[in-house]
Design an enzyme around this catalytic site. Structure first.
Site, short mmCIF file in Angstrom:
data_model
loop_
_atom_site.label_atom_id
_atom_site.label_comp_id
_atom_site.label_asym_id
_atom_site.label_seq_id
_atom_site.Cartn_x
_atom_site.Cartn_y
_atom_site.Cartn_z
CG ASP A 119 -2.58 8.68 7.94
OD1 ASP A 119 -2.52 7.46 8.16
OD2 ASP A 119 -2.81 9.16 6.81
CD GLU A 133 -2.69 0.93 2.70
OE1 GLU A 133 -2.82 -0.18 3.25
OE2 GLU A 133 -3.16 1.97 3.16
#
Ligand SMILES: Cc1ncc(COP(=O)(O)O)c(C=O)c1O
Lengths: 385, 265
Positions: B67, B56
């Site tokens: 995140d 990924e």
């Protein structure tokens, strides 16, 4: 039907809005939408909020005619005095609504982002009043330039976290508040401070600020023959503007949302998606969100609420920009001519009025004075020397 | 099966491989590497050589709301170094690894490029799948249409907060695999695997035969093993990126080998 009707089922105003959030938050947004819809049609909730707005926030806010400035500029200038609300700005209208709703939903904790600190102070205030815990995220740059409000929030019992990521201003505070919400979604309500974010926020926050437009409409009717010629407000995310616009959107009045030159989302942006919504957004050629640059922490935001993008796209409202230098002049002018120290955010609206007055001679101009300038005095002391 | 579920003949590259490996008893391992971060190409090669089943590639974004601090810092470093998607896609073409490559990107990157154009850019770079963490089911239509047309597999995320009725709809729209979000929170290392990680994976496994991989908060080999007792595999993000930033690409290879060993039952 009003131009400011309910958004579509997907939360869109025309092609703007929507709900672009991580999966974790989808059920929370749906739950919030249902809870708001239910509460907003429940007379008990509405009455409870009206009582709070009257007995705690001090509504209705008055309408002040600026005879000195008006004469100077050759216009009739009316101010909607949101600066006189408890905590010093319009932000309290939305916050009392959301905190009451959060409590009704069984939430025990609020998180909020803040730029100038006014929304943070209002959130901290509501949390103190309603016995909820509160954490406010504020960009590290803003923590520095709005130190007074940081201290106020702490006095009120809230935790304040200085956000060090990205541009360290309002946009990054929103990111951090959303991350907190993702992690604590069960007991936490995200008390978003403007008409932005994922559905239902732009709609819900507008509804909580409708009171500004409703009062101003009635006050103008009592004073004038019809609506004012022009209605002016500053635009960060756009909540004070949408509030006052809501009273006049279906009249003939011109609607003007004034952006800072360094954060002109409508003026210089293209449609983009950040913070849960599709709206005009300042971004580079790869879609990286650009950092806004403004003297005013509350307007230092590269995006804008989706309904403003919509009002611009259909030509119902205009979104000009003013420079920091023009704002400083307007700030001083209002203090000297009227004995009112405006928030730097609100001074943007006046800066536009001053600049455009020659083209509006004899007209009635209603300006939303969204907040008072106490919080900005220290910063202005440095700027003016 | 719902109308939008592909039949076995038209699974994409990644899903075809994942299903075959799963049938052979292998657990799937997908390390995440921030595109443009110093040493990222070597890290991908090292991961591929040490037991990764796909990679990924994170496309750095200015506002990465899903995140935590580690991946935020990696994104910021890459952006500060002047990285953009054109540079990343050019460098992806030079990679020449055998396993499928996916991108993880925030929706504005796609929206700004244009749906069809972005799908085409991925395909031209040899990328077969996309994970878009701020594009929930309800908003995914325009992108998925463009991605399907170009043969790009769109991985859908499922979160612990999803009510039961939502999961089959997510699984039906998922291509490649279903990304089972391991906890309430953003990416980053945690001291233990959240109970929600295995419970959501179990709920998904019960309603779909699309491969189910757990990501977000799977922080070491032991946690990967625990997740793989239920799930078909894991995505390792912050723990990989942290090793790359602190110790360089070889450390990523060593780590991937360690996780592979732990999830080989
Ligand atoms: C006094 C005042 N006016 C305006 C704003 C900008 O917000 P909005 O555009 O949502 O009214 C702020 C934000 O901090 C503020 O404090």
């Amino acid at each position: 039907m009003s131009i400011m009707a309910e958004p579509s089922a997907e939360g869109r105003f025309g092609e703007f809005g929507g709900r672009y959030v991580p999966e974790t938050l989808v059920p929370a947004c749906q739950e919030l939408e249902a809870a708001f819809r239910e509460a907003w049609s429940d007379p008990t909730f509405v009455t409870e909020l009206d009582d709070l707005l009257r007995d705690y926030a001090g509504r209705p806010s008055i309408l002040t005619e600026c005879h000195n400035l008006g004469a100077q500029l050759g216009i009739r200038l009316l101010l909607k005095r949101e600066d006189l609300n408890h905590t010093g700005s319009h932000k309290i209208n939305n916050v009392l609504g959301q905190a009451l709703l959060a409590k009704r939903m069984g939430k025990t904790r609020l998180v909020a982002e803040t730029g100038a600190g006014q929304h943070g102070v209002a959130s901290a205030t509501a949390a103190a009043l309603m016995g909820m815990s509160c954490k406010v995220y504020m960009g590290a740059v803003d923590v520095e330039r709005q130190a007074l409000n940081v201290f106020r929030m702490k006095l009120l019992g809230s935790e304040v976290e200085a956000v060090q990521s990205g541009s360290r201003t309002l946009k990054d505070a929103v990111n951090e508040a959303m991350r907190d919400w993702v992690a604590n979604v069960g007991e936490t309500h995200y008390c978003l401070g403007s008409v932005m974010g994922p559905h239902p926020y732009p709609w819900m926050v507008r509804e909580f600020h409708r009171v500004v437009g409703k009062e101003a409409f009635a006050q103008c009717n009592a004073l004038l023959d019809g609506p004012p010629d022009v209605v002016v407000a500053c635009v960060g995310g756009g909540s004070n503007a949408i509030g006052i616009f809501s009273g006049f959107v279906d009249t003939t009045a011109r609607l003007i949302g004034v952006e800072p030159a360094g954060g002109a989302a409508v003026g210089r942006g293209v449609p983009g998606v950040v913070h849960g919504m599709r709206s005009y957004l300042m971004q580079d050629e790869y879609g990286q969100v650009q950092e806004a640059q403004s003297i005013s922490a509350g307007l230092d935001y590269p995006g804008v609420g989706p309904e403003h993008s919509y009002l611009s796209s259909i030509g119902r409202a205009e979104y000009p920009a003013v420079t920091d230098a023009e704002v400083i002049e307007a700030f001083k002018m209002m203090a000297r001519s009227e004995g009112i120290i405006p928030a730097l955010e609100s001074a943007h609206a006046l800066a536009w009025i001053v600049r455009e007055a020659p083209t509006m001679q004899g007209q009635v101009v209603l300006m939303n004075l969204s907040g008072r300038g106490d919080k900005d005095v220290e910063q202005m002391m440095e700027i003016l020397g | 099966m719902s109308a939008s579920t592909p039949t076995s003949t038209d699974f994409g590259t990644m899903e075809t491989q994942f299903r075959a490996k799963r049938a052979a008893g292998r657990k799937l391992l997908v390390p995440y590497v921030t595109g443009g971060l110093e040493g990222w190409q070597q890290a991908i090669r090292a991961a591929a050589d040490n037991g990764a089943d796909a990679i990924e590639i994170g496309l750095p974004f200015s506002d990465p709301v899903m995140d935590g601090p580690v991946i935020q810092e990696a994104s910021q470093r890459a952006l500060d170094a002047g990285i953009n998607i054109n540079i990343i896609f050019d460098q992806v073409r030079e990679l020449d690894v055998e396993i499928p490559l996916a991108v993880m990107c925030y929706y504005n990157t796609i929206h700004h490029a244009g749906h069809e154009r972005f799908a085409h850019l991925l395909d031209a770079a040899g990328i077969v799948a996309a994970i878009v963490p701020d594009l929930p089911l309800e908003e995914s239509g325009p992108w998925c249409t463009a991605a399907d047309a170009e043969g790009i597999e769109t991985v859908m995320l499922a979160a612990p907060t999803a009510p039961d009725e939502r999961l089959p709809r997510i699984a039906a729209r998922a291509r490649g695999f279903v990304y089972s979000v391991g906890l309430l929170g953003v990416t980053g290392e945690r001291t233990s695997l959240a109970a929600s990680a295995t419970s959501l994976a179990g709920r998904l496994k019960a309603i779909t035969d699309v491969p189910v991989l757990v990501g977000v908060g799977v922080s070491n080999a032991e946690q990967a093993r625990e997740a793989c007792l239920i799930a078909d595999g894991v995505i390792q993000g912050a723990s990989v990126v942290k090793r790359l930033m602190d110790h360089g690409p070889e450390a990523v290879g060593d780590y991937v080998a360690e996780v592979r060993a732990a999830i080989t039952f």
